[in-house]
Every structure is written in structure tokens, then in C-alpha cells.
Write a protein that holds these residues in place. Structure first.
Motif, PDB file in Angstrom:
ATOM      1  N   THR A   1       0.851  -1.187   0.000  1.00 30.47           N
ATOM      2  CA  THR A   1       0.000   0.000   0.000  1.00 30.47           C
ATOM      3  C   THR A   1       0.887   1.238   0.000  1.00 30.47           C
ATOM      4  O   THR A   1       1.858   1.310   0.747  1.00 30.47           O
TER       5      THR A   1
ATOM      6  N   PRO B   1      -3.465   0.889  -3.790  1.00 29.76           N
ATOM      7  CA  PRO B   1      -3.987  -0.030  -2.780  1.00 29.76           C
ATOM      8  C   PRO B   1      -3.044  -1.220  -2.601  1.00 29.76           C
ATOM      9  O   PRO B   1      -2.327  -1.616  -3.523  1.00 29.76           O
TER      10      PRO B   1
ATOM     11  N   GLY C   1      -5.426  -1.870   4.211  1.00 32.60           N
ATOM     12  CA  GLY C   1      -6.547  -1.152   3.624  1.00 32.60           C
ATOM     13  C   GLY C   1      -6.874   0.161   4.299  1.00 32.60           C
ATOM     14  O   GLY C   1      -6.332   0.500   5.358  1.00 32.60           O
ATOM     15  N   PRO C   2      -7.782   0.944   3.698  1.00 38.64           N
ATOM     16  CA  PRO C   2      -8.156   2.254   4.233  1.00 38.64           C
ATOM     17  C   PRO C   2      -8.666   2.203   5.665  1.00 38.64           C
ATOM     18  O   PRO C   2      -8.360   3.092   6.464  1.00 38.64           O
ATOM     19  N   ALA C   3      -9.453   1.190   6.011  1.00 33.69           N
ATOM     20  CA  ALA C   3     -10.019   1.131   7.355  1.00 33.69           C
ATOM     21  C   ALA C   3      -8.931   0.969   8.413  1.00 33.69           C
ATOM     22  O   ALA C   3      -8.986   1.594   9.477  1.00 33.69           O
TER      23      ALA C   3
ATOM     24  N   LEU D   1      -8.819   8.009  -1.383  1.00 31.20           N
ATOM     25  CA  LEU D   1      -8.319   6.990  -2.310  1.00 31.20           C
ATOM     26  C   LEU D   1      -8.199   7.605  -3.692  1.00 31.20           C
ATOM     27  O   LEU D   1      -9.189   8.036  -4.278  1.00 31.20           O
TER      28      LEU D   1
ATOM     29  N   GLU E   1     -16.957  -5.552  -5.140  1.00 31.16           N
ATOM     30  CA  GLU E   1     -16.631  -4.126  -5.053  1.00 31.16           C
ATOM     31  C   GLU E   1     -16.269  -3.671  -3.639  1.00 31.16           C
ATOM     32  O   GLU E   1     -16.014  -2.496  -3.431  1.00 31.16           O
ATOM     33  N   ASN E   2     -16.219  -4.566  -2.662  1.00 33.72           N
ATOM     34  CA  ASN E   2     -15.958  -4.122  -1.301  1.00 33.72           C
ATOM     35  C   ASN E   2     -14.471  -3.865  -1.058  1.00 33.72           C
ATOM     36  O   ASN E   2     -13.607  -4.209  -1.878  1.00 33.72           O
ATOM     37  N   GLU E   3     -14.160  -3.270   0.107  1.00 36.62           N
ATOM     38  CA  GLU E   3     -12.801  -2.830   0.398  1.00 36.62           C
ATOM     39  C   GLU E   3     -11.792  -3.971   0.441  1.00 36.62           C
ATOM     40  O   GLU E   3     -10.633  -3.797   0.080  1.00 36.62           O
TER      41      GLU E   3
ATOM     42  N   LEU F   1     -10.006  -4.383  -2.794  1.00 36.09           N
ATOM     43  CA  LEU F   1      -9.542  -3.148  -3.429  1.00 36.09           C
ATOM     44  C   LEU F   1      -8.236  -3.345  -4.192  1.00 36.09           C
ATOM     45  O   LEU F   1      -8.097  -2.932  -5.354  1.00 36.09           O
TER      46      LEU F   1
END
Length: 328
Positions: free
Chosen positions: A181, A195, A199-201, A212, A308-310, A313
Motif C-alpha cells: 500500500t 492499494p 486497507g483504508p479502514a 483513495l 466491489e468491497n474494500e 480493493l
């Protein structure tokens, strides 16, 4: 003739051999927890230029500097923020690259002429041992020809780069399978430029909301970080993304279909490959599978689009770029 040395761990004598090659301005491919990197002394512009030549890499695409720890990273930046410190404490060593304002120590060629530098501390014991034995930050993009598949095995490096690399350290397959990342900390809000496994979370827990970046840098434009070009990570075979369960009509030539979780009915002439509906498992397997299909002579690969979920990514990003039209 490229030498390939099998490495059993961080105390293997081969690491000292590799450090000597790097000290003389040579190129060494080595494993990280993500993919194999093509390493050179990151403070030696002539050595870094050899990376660009070996890969056929555009001069507009910067390279990541790999460091032993946060203390080494701080020497390479003009500003080390509290955010950077917190992220390094949480995720280093690990698959997180931080983009920060570069200090005067960082050669222009590493930065692709820009004002920032991309830094990470890899989690692989062989990579860390090599950095420490060299005593220098290592410039190390993936050890493959530009735009092509990243290597997850030493054999992938040898097939892609041949005699352009002086030494390959073989420590077996990499674990994560996809590149790190990349998080840009130079703007008003942290922004993911590429990505990856983190992940972002996970990042937001430490630094708050994370933007993003989605898109593609056109050929000839300077990239802020690696992995931002429209076409990247591509197999020789033509890769096409299809809707889940779409199946295929009759097709000619050597064709493979990669399904996620299940396979539709396929023509007898098409090889069906089933991957689990598990983002981490697919990430770890993806490049190796595409290498295998290339080596077997497949001409077209159809792969179902991931969810399509994180969680998916990074896989979606790699597949989107790998299926983009080839750039001139």
C-alpha cells in the motif's frame, strides 16, 4: 551470467555477497513479503539508473527506498510528521509505503525529479538483513520488466530480467503476493496512491479519514509513486475481466477462464481455474497463476471481476491495470 543463490535465512552468507555487489553499484534481486524487488544502492544515482535500464522503466516513475527502520527513514525526509511516526510504529516492518517530502540526500532519479520520496521498511527477514548489511537504503521496484507481471518467485525474476541483474537471492515464494500500500502524507489528508495489503479502514484507525486516488497517470507525466500508470502488472496473454458467472461462447486458441468461488459451464476448449472467494488468498496467488498461464502459452485469460468491497480493493486495482490496453 546472473548468479542465483538460495538463502535459508537472515544469517545466510549469501547476504554478505549480495551486500558486496550492491556496494560496487550492482543490482541484486531479493525477496520481500510482497514481491521480489530489484535492488540497488538508493543513494548512488548511477546504480539506480541501472534499475531503470534493466526494467525499461520510464524516468517519470519514481522508485521506493527500502529502509531498516524509522530512524533510517527520517534521514531521507525534510519533514517527519507525527502521522508518519505513528504509522511506522504500527505497520513497519510491513507492506506500507509512505510518501513524504524528500531531503537533499535522495537523488533526483529516485524521485523521478519530484519533491517527494516513497519509503518503506519490508517485513521479510532476508530483505531486512540485506539492508542492514549494506548500510544504505535500497532502491527496489519489483524485479520485472516495466508494465509486466511482478515476480513472486526467484524464477520469475530470472525469466523477466535475465542477465540484466547481477545476483538473485532465492528465498522461495513471497507471502502477500501484491505490492505494498502506498500512502501519500504530503497533502491535507492522507491519500492512498496504490492499494495494497493494508486497507483504508486499518489506516483510518491511526490517521482519520483516508482518501483513495483512483485513475491513471498518462504516459510521459511524472508519477507521485509507483503503480499509477494505466497499464501495469500485465501478463503476456490478453487479460479480460468479465461479470461473475458470465461464462464464454466458443473461443479459439489457448484460453483460460478464472472463476471466483465457482465456475460456470465452459466450452471443452477452455481451461477453467477456480480461485476461492477470499481476497487475501487470491492476492497471494494471482501473479503466480498469471505467470503459470503465460509460461504454458495461453493467449487469452478471462477472469471474473472481484466484488466491489474494500477487501478486494488491491486485487481490483491490479486486474484493472493488467487488463488495460498496451501503451506504445
Amino acid at each position: 551470467m546472473t548468479r542465483l543463490l538460495h538463502v535459508t535465512g537472515p544469517d545466510d552468507p549469501a547476504i554478505l555477497e549480495a551486500a558486496a555487489v550492491l556496494a560496487m553499484g550492482g543490482l541484486v534481486a531479493f525477496p520481500t513479503e510482497t514481491v521480489y524487488g530489484l535492488g540497488a544502492d538508493g543513494l548512488n544515482p548511477e546504480a539506480v539508473a541501472r534499475i531503470y535500464a534493466a526494467k525499461g522503466r520510464p524516468a517519470t516513475n519514481p522508485v521506493i527506498l527500502h529502509v531498516a527502520d524509522a530512524a533510517a527513514a527520517r534521514e531521507l525526509v525534510s519533514s517527519w510528521s507525527a502521522e508518519a511516526q505513528g504509522l511506522a510504529e504500527r505497520f513497519w516492518p510491513g507492506p506500507l509505503t509512505l510518501v513524504l517530502p524528500a531531503s537533499n540526500l535522495v537523488p533526483s532519479i529516485v524521485r523521478a525529479g519530484g519533491s517527494t520520496v516513497a519509503l518503506r521498511c519490508p517485513a521479510h527477514p532476508v530483505a531486512l538483513a540485506l539492508i542492514r548489511a549494506t548500510g544504505r537504503p535500497l532502491a527496489a521496484p519489483s524485479a520485472n520488466r516495466s508494465q509486466h507481471l511482478s515476480p513472486t518467485l526467484a524464477q520469475h525474476v530470472a525469466s523477466s530480467l535475465g542477465d540484466a541483474v547481477d545476483l538473485i537471492l532465492d528465498a522461495g515464494p513471497t507471502a502477500a503476493g501484491l505490492e505494498s500500500t502506498i500512502l501519500d502524507l504530503t497533502g491535507g489528508r492522507p491519500r492512498i496512491l496504490r492499494p495494497g495489503p493494508i486497507g483504508p479502514a486499518e489506516l483510518a484507525v491511526l490517521v482519520g479519514p483516508v482518501d483513495l486516488w483512483e485513475g491513471a497517470v498518462k504516459a510521459g507525466e511524472v508519477q507521485a509513486a509507483p503503480g499509477m500508470a494505466e497499464r501495469h502488472y500485465a501478463p503476456r496473454a490478453r487479460l479480460e475481466l468479465v461479470a461473475p458467472g458470465a461464462g464464454l461462447m466458443e473461443v479459439s486458441g489457448l484460453v483460460a477462464y478464472v472463476g471466483l468461488g465457482s465456475l460456470p459451464d465452459l466450452p471443452e476448449t477452455v481451461r477453467g481455474i477456480l480461485l476461492p472467494m477470499d481476497a487475501d488468498a487470491v492476492a497471494a496467488r494471482l501473479y503466480a497463476l498469471l505467470h503459470e498461464l503465460d509460461d504454458a502459452g495461453f493467449e487469452r485469460i478471462f477472469m471474473e471481476r472481484p466484488p466491489e468491497n474494500e477487501a478486494w480493493l488491491a486485487v481490483r486495482d491490479r486486474l484493472w491495470r493488467a487488463s488495460a490496453k498496451e501503451q506504445p
